[in-house]
Structure formats: structure tokens, C-alpha cells
Design an enzyme around this catalytic site. Sequence first.
Site, PDB file in Angstrom:
ATOM      1  N   ASP A  99      31.346 -26.405  65.300  1.00 45.98           N
ATOM      2  CA  ASP A  99      30.937 -26.015  63.950  1.00 45.98           C
ATOM      3  C   ASP A  99      29.671 -26.791  63.600  1.00 45.98           C
ATOM      4  O   ASP A  99      29.675 -28.015  63.552  1.00 45.98           O
ATOM      5  CB  ASP A  99      32.067 -26.373  62.980  1.00 45.98           C
ATOM      6  CG  ASP A  99      32.051 -25.546  61.710  1.00 45.98           C
ATOM      7  OD1 ASP A  99      30.948 -25.203  61.240  1.00 45.98           O
ATOM      8  OD2 ASP A  99      33.140 -25.270  61.181  1.00 45.98           O
ATOM      9  N   ASP A 200      27.655 -23.149  59.710  1.00 42.96           N
ATOM     10  CA  ASP A 200      28.098 -23.302  58.335  1.00 42.96           C
ATOM     11  C   ASP A 200      27.017 -22.844  57.345  1.00 42.96           C
ATOM     12  O   ASP A 200      25.837 -23.172  57.526  1.00 42.96           O
ATOM     13  CB  ASP A 200      28.405 -24.795  58.110  1.00 42.96           C
ATOM     14  CG  ASP A 200      29.139 -25.054  56.811  1.00 42.96           C
ATOM     15  OD1 ASP A 200      30.266 -24.570  56.658  1.00 42.96           O
ATOM     16  OD2 ASP A 200      28.572 -25.753  55.942  1.00 42.96           O
ATOM     17  N   GLU A 242      28.031 -18.246  59.110  1.00 40.77           N
ATOM     18  CA  GLU A 242      28.779 -18.032  57.875  1.00 40.77           C
ATOM     19  C   GLU A 242      27.793 -17.566  56.812  1.00 40.77           C
ATOM     20  O   GLU A 242      26.866 -18.290  56.470  1.00 40.77           O
ATOM     21  CB  GLU A 242      29.460 -19.329  57.428  1.00 40.77           C
ATOM     22  CG  GLU A 242      30.355 -19.114  56.207  1.00 40.77           C
ATOM     23  CD  GLU A 242      30.720 -20.409  55.480  1.00 40.77           C
ATOM     24  OE1 GLU A 242      31.753 -20.435  54.802  1.00 40.77           O
ATOM     25  OE2 GLU A 242      29.954 -21.390  55.568  1.00 40.77           O
ATOM     26  N   HIS A 316      39.690 -22.001  56.922  1.00 46.31           N
ATOM     27  CA  HIS A 316      40.096 -23.258  56.277  1.00 46.31           C
ATOM     28  C   HIS A 316      39.705 -23.312  54.799  1.00 46.31           C
ATOM     29  O   HIS A 316      40.019 -24.287  54.131  1.00 46.31           O
ATOM     30  CB  HIS A 316      39.456 -24.426  57.026  1.00 46.31           C
ATOM     31  CG  HIS A 316      37.950 -24.371  56.951  1.00 46.31           C
ATOM     32  ND1 HIS A 316      37.211 -23.374  57.575  1.00 46.31           N
ATOM     33  CD2 HIS A 316      37.058 -25.137  56.299  1.00 46.31           C
ATOM     34  CE1 HIS A 316      35.941 -23.560  57.308  1.00 46.31           C
ATOM     35  NE2 HIS A 316      35.812 -24.625  56.538  1.00 46.31           N
ATOM     36  N   ASP A 317      38.970 -22.321  54.322  1.00 46.67           N
ATOM     37  CA  ASP A 317      38.575 -22.283  52.908  1.00 46.67           C
ATOM     38  C   ASP A 317      39.406 -21.272  52.122  1.00 46.67           C
ATOM     39  O   ASP A 317      39.273 -21.198  50.895  1.00 46.67           O
ATOM     40  CB  ASP A 317      37.105 -21.856  52.770  1.00 46.67           C
ATOM     41  CG  ASP A 317      36.129 -22.872  53.353  1.00 46.67           C
ATOM     42  OD1 ASP A 317      36.452 -24.070  53.370  1.00 46.67           O
ATOM     43  OD2 ASP A 317      35.035 -22.448  53.787  1.00 46.67           O
TER      44      ASP A 317
HETATM   45  O1  TEU Z   1      31.812 -23.144  53.087  1.00 43.61           O
HETATM   46  C1  TEU Z   1      30.824 -22.511  52.337  1.00 43.61           C
HETATM   47  C2  TEU Z   1      31.177 -22.187  50.996  1.00 43.61           C
HETATM   48  O2  TEU Z   1      30.401 -21.519  50.339  1.00 43.61           O
HETATM   49  C3  TEU Z   1      32.467 -22.709  50.481  1.00 43.61           C
HETATM   50  O3  TEU Z   1      32.221 -23.898  49.844  1.00 43.61           O
HETATM   51  C4  TEU Z   1      33.046 -21.744  49.591  1.00 43.61           C
HETATM   52  O4  TEU Z   1      32.211 -21.511  48.507  1.00 43.61           O
HETATM   53  C5  TEU Z   1      34.341 -22.244  49.071  1.00 43.61           C
HETATM   54  O5  TEU Z   1      35.119 -22.751  50.095  1.00 43.61           O
HETATM   55  C6  TEU Z   1      35.085 -21.104  48.492  1.00 43.61           C
HETATM   56  O6  TEU Z   1      35.659 -21.574  47.356  1.00 43.61           O
HETATM   57  C7  TEU Z   1      31.414 -23.963  54.125  1.00 43.61           C
HETATM   58  C8  TEU Z   1      32.625 -24.563  54.774  1.00 43.61           C
HETATM   59  O7  TEU Z   1      33.402 -23.545  55.339  1.00 43.61           O
HETATM   60  C9  TEU Z   1      33.363 -25.376  53.767  1.00 43.61           C
HETATM   61  O8  TEU Z   1      34.562 -25.905  54.273  1.00 43.61           O
HETATM   62  C10 TEU Z   1      32.441 -26.488  53.337  1.00 43.61           C
HETATM   63  O9  TEU Z   1      33.045 -27.231  52.303  1.00 43.61           O
HETATM   64  C11 TEU Z   1      31.096 -25.953  52.842  1.00 43.61           C
HETATM   65  O10 TEU Z   1      30.547 -24.984  53.705  1.00 43.61           O
HETATM   66  C12 TEU Z   1      30.087 -27.070  52.774  1.00 43.61           C
HETATM   67  O11 TEU Z   1      29.725 -27.486  54.044  1.00 43.61           O
END
Ligand code: TEU
Length: 545
Positions: A99, A200, A242, A316-317
Amino acid sequence: MSEHKWWQNAVVYQIYPRSFQDSNGDGIGDLKGIIQRLSYLEELGIDVIWLSPVYRSPQDDNGYDISDYRDIDPMFGTLEDMEELIREAKKHGIRIVMDLVLNHSSDEHIWFQEAKKSRDNPYHDYYVWRDGKEGVLPNEMKAAFGGSAWEWVPEVQQYYFHQFSIKQPDLNWENPKVRREIYDMILWWMEKGVGGFRLDVIDQIAKEPDLGITANGPRLHEYIREMSKETFQKGDLITVGEAWGADTKRAKLYSNPDGSEFSMVFQFEHVGLDQQEGKTKWDLAPLPLIKLKQTLAKWQTELHGCGWNSLFWNNHDLPRIVSRWGNDREYRKESAKMLAAVLHGMQGTPYIYQGEELGMTNVYFEDISHYRDIETLNLYEERLKEGYKPEDILASIHAKGRDNARTPMQWDDSENAGFTRGTPWIEVNPNYTQIHAKESMQDPDSVFHFYQKLIRIRKEYLVVSEGSFTLLYEEDPQIFAYVRTLGTQELLVCANFSKEPVVCPVIEEWKDARMLTHNYQTPLQKEFKPYEAVILFRDKKGAAR
Ligand code: TEU
Ligand code: CA
């Protein structure tokens, strides 16, 4: 048709390392723990592991804040462990995807430590700075995790820009030196034998804070093409960006079959459907199934032959799909399988998030003190201040909080679900006594074995990875059904997306087809039971089977 790429019939499994398997009893999952579970993953049948970040990091955002891109955080192990994981995974036929968090680093990265010392420090321009006066922000832009996107640094009398937490300063992609550092680092990981990268928030690297632009900045695709040429194109990798801001038009650029950018992107159009129009994900609304079908069908047809889709319900989000759009009570297994069938019958590269193959559910902690995620904790504070009731904020967190996906993997019914012999960094979901891998592996009718079957189907039937897509019953609020076609071969995926029975007349026309999988033991009839789903195959060239 462009030539077939290895990742076009591959299946990816996402591991969130801190919650997968702890090997040394400190309560945090680690690389050695992953190595111990490789045979489980081989059994499932996946080809690729996407590893959420394991680099050195102060863990302000669980590793999405990197302080050294060329080292492993001691919490997860050592660089040697990482090399061992790459080697061992290979023996199981599995490639490792790292990642890459390139939009920002940690504020504890040496680059930022230097950058904030003085304006003429050689690293100053690695980040995004704006002049100003203390207390007078350059503009009103907000950070994703709450508060302003600007943070004052007295030493340089400037603000730095951060789209995420204060500890995640944005990197300045306009600076060619930054880009070169990044490319060299990517090449270094490629030499170690990694199988690819997940990038990311890649659509946010070309930000233009003066114009209020975060995603899809004017130079975005220029940067990506340069990076791809300098790095990825020197190997045979799977790459996935992403891109919350991607529409189908842009996705065709990202996943151009000429390989000039990435293999594919994660797009999130379907993910945003169950929230109130114009509000945030925390402002809950029921899922409009018709909209979901339209959206996925659009992505299927528009990218067919000229781009490539990623297929996912979870990461994971995101909350657990069985709790979100299925039923995590009386129809947990049925609905988990139905959701899997609908997703895995489509064209693209499927991503399974750890525990999804067990039908793991959301967690419903009763008090905010059980939560760990920075986004959730900040939201709670912010909404309390705005006058929301604690129980209403918790209801949003139960539905959408990121910790739903981050409770430990449920391996067995021993204490802490076999995840750790110590105290887990976040509590195990109390339902682990019923839902766990050991049970799922023993039960031939489990969610695990259903996923295993879906993966096999993808490998066996070319129509799954290559066929065209036709949506059926577009206006039906319960049925999700579609046909995939490749020459004389046809695949029907037909599912009841609801708890109420529904009649699917199309089944009558498919009486002689071969049943590839079905989530009920009862004979297939045109009246579908709650969450019933089936996949049928036929070949019009006589040999229907
Ligand atoms: O996520 C991108 C992102 O936009 C998220 O913060 C999203 O808005 C949120 O999870 C939804 O509520 C990526 C990663 O997947 C996330 O885990 C990280 O926190 C983020 O980038 C920052 O690196
Ligand atoms: Ca550990």
C-alpha cells in the site's frame, strides 16, 4: 480486444495487518502472523494479498502516516520478515501488493522534520506551504478527519497543508525531486519482489489548495503517467489506485489497456448510495437497490473492453457488507453469500476484505471508549460540540465507522478468537464464538466455501472475466440479476436482494442450464427465498454443459 493480463482473472485478498494475526502476544497483528496463515489463504484460492501499510509509522492513522517508506514498523516486524513474507507467499502462489501512501507522509518523516526547520532547507519544498499570519488561515479548506486543512509552524512562519490529520502533511508533487524520491522508493520495493501496489488517495496528489481543489487536479494524469513509466511499467505488476473522485470517463484513463497508468482503480460511486443527498456518510439513508444496480451496471458496460473494474464491497474504511446491505441476524449466511455471488459474477478484479469470507459483521460497541479510529473519535467530539445526542452519533458509528472492519480476524472460538494470546489493540467482536474460520472451514456449506467456489468459477469460466454484461429487471426493487455473455457462453446471476420472497421468471428459461452455485440446499424454483442467489451457466453451442 487487448491481450489478457494475469490480474484479469486474479482475486485479491486485503489484509489489515494490525488485525489479522498476532504472533508474539503484544495484541497487534504482525508479518509473522500473516506468514502463519498463508495456507489458509491458499485454501481460499486467492492470488494476491494487498497489505495495508506496514512501513515505519507513528500510527496516528494506523500506518497511513509513513515516517520511513523503506522500513517496516517494529510493531509489525522487520524488513527481513517482509522479505520472508514475499518469499513464503510466493511458495503458496500468492503475490504481495504494498500500500503506497504518496499523497502525504507522516510529520515524523525525516523530510518533514527538515522541511519545517527553515524556508531555505532543501526539504522545505517537499511539502505544501502558504504564507500567512498566525491565526489567519490561508483559506477555509477542511481536513478529512476534522478541523482546518492548514497548520501553523512558527519556525517558518507558514502554514502547511494537510488533507487528512495534522500528522499527515501533504507532499508537494509539483516538486520534481519529490517525484524522483518516490519513484526510486517504488523501484526499491519492486526489486524486493513485490507483486504490485495499491495507491492511497491517488486522485488527491495533484491538489491545488489555492483553488480549493483536492481531487482530480489539473496535473493528476500527467503525474500518474510519469510514475507509471518510471516504475510500474518496468515490471508485470497489478496496480490499483484509490480514487474517490473517479467517474467512468476518468476510470478509462486510469485503467487504459495500454498500461500507461494503472491496472484499475477503486471507485466509490456505489459506496455513497446509502447516505442523505449532499450530506456525509454518517447521515444515514436506506440503500436504493435500483440505484445500486444502475450504478454497477454503468461501470460494467462503460469499462467493458476499454478499461478495467475493481470489484469490492468492503475494505478497512468501510462497514461490513453483510451488516450494511445484507442481514447480519437471521439471514447472515444467506445474505453474505448472496452479496458475494452478485459481486463475483461481474467483470473486474474482485477484492475480498479479511473476514468477509466468513461473513464477519459490524461491531456494536456501546461506548465511545471502545473505539480506536481517529476519524470516528474526531467525529464523536465534533458532533457532540454541535449538539448531537451521543446515542445518535453512536448509531452512525455502528453503521459506518471504520472500526467495524478493524476488529480482529475471528480464527476460532478460543479467547480473543485466536487472534492474540495478549490483549488485542481493539476488542474482538463478541460474536466470535459463533462466527470464526475454524467453523467455516469445517462446514461444507459455509460462507468460506461459497467464496472458495466463486473464486474457482472465475478461474474456470472465461465468461466471468471476459463476458459482456446485461442487467435484467432494472426497475425491480428486490431482484438483482444479470447475464454475462461471451460468444455462445452465457452466465446468469440471479439474486433476491431482500428479506421478502420474490418471483424471478427468468429462471424458467434457464431450466437446462448448469448450476454453478446456489446459496440454498433446496431445489431452485422461480420463487426466490430471502436473499436466495444462484449462478447458472449454459453454452448455446449444443454442449450446454
Ligand atoms: O482513505 C481515503 C479516504 O478518503 C478516507 O479517509 C475516507 O474518506 C474515509 O475513510 C471514509 O470515511 C485512505 C485510506 O484508505 C484510509 O485508511 C486513510 O485514513 C486515508 O486514505 C489517509 O491516508
Ligand atoms: Ca504482534
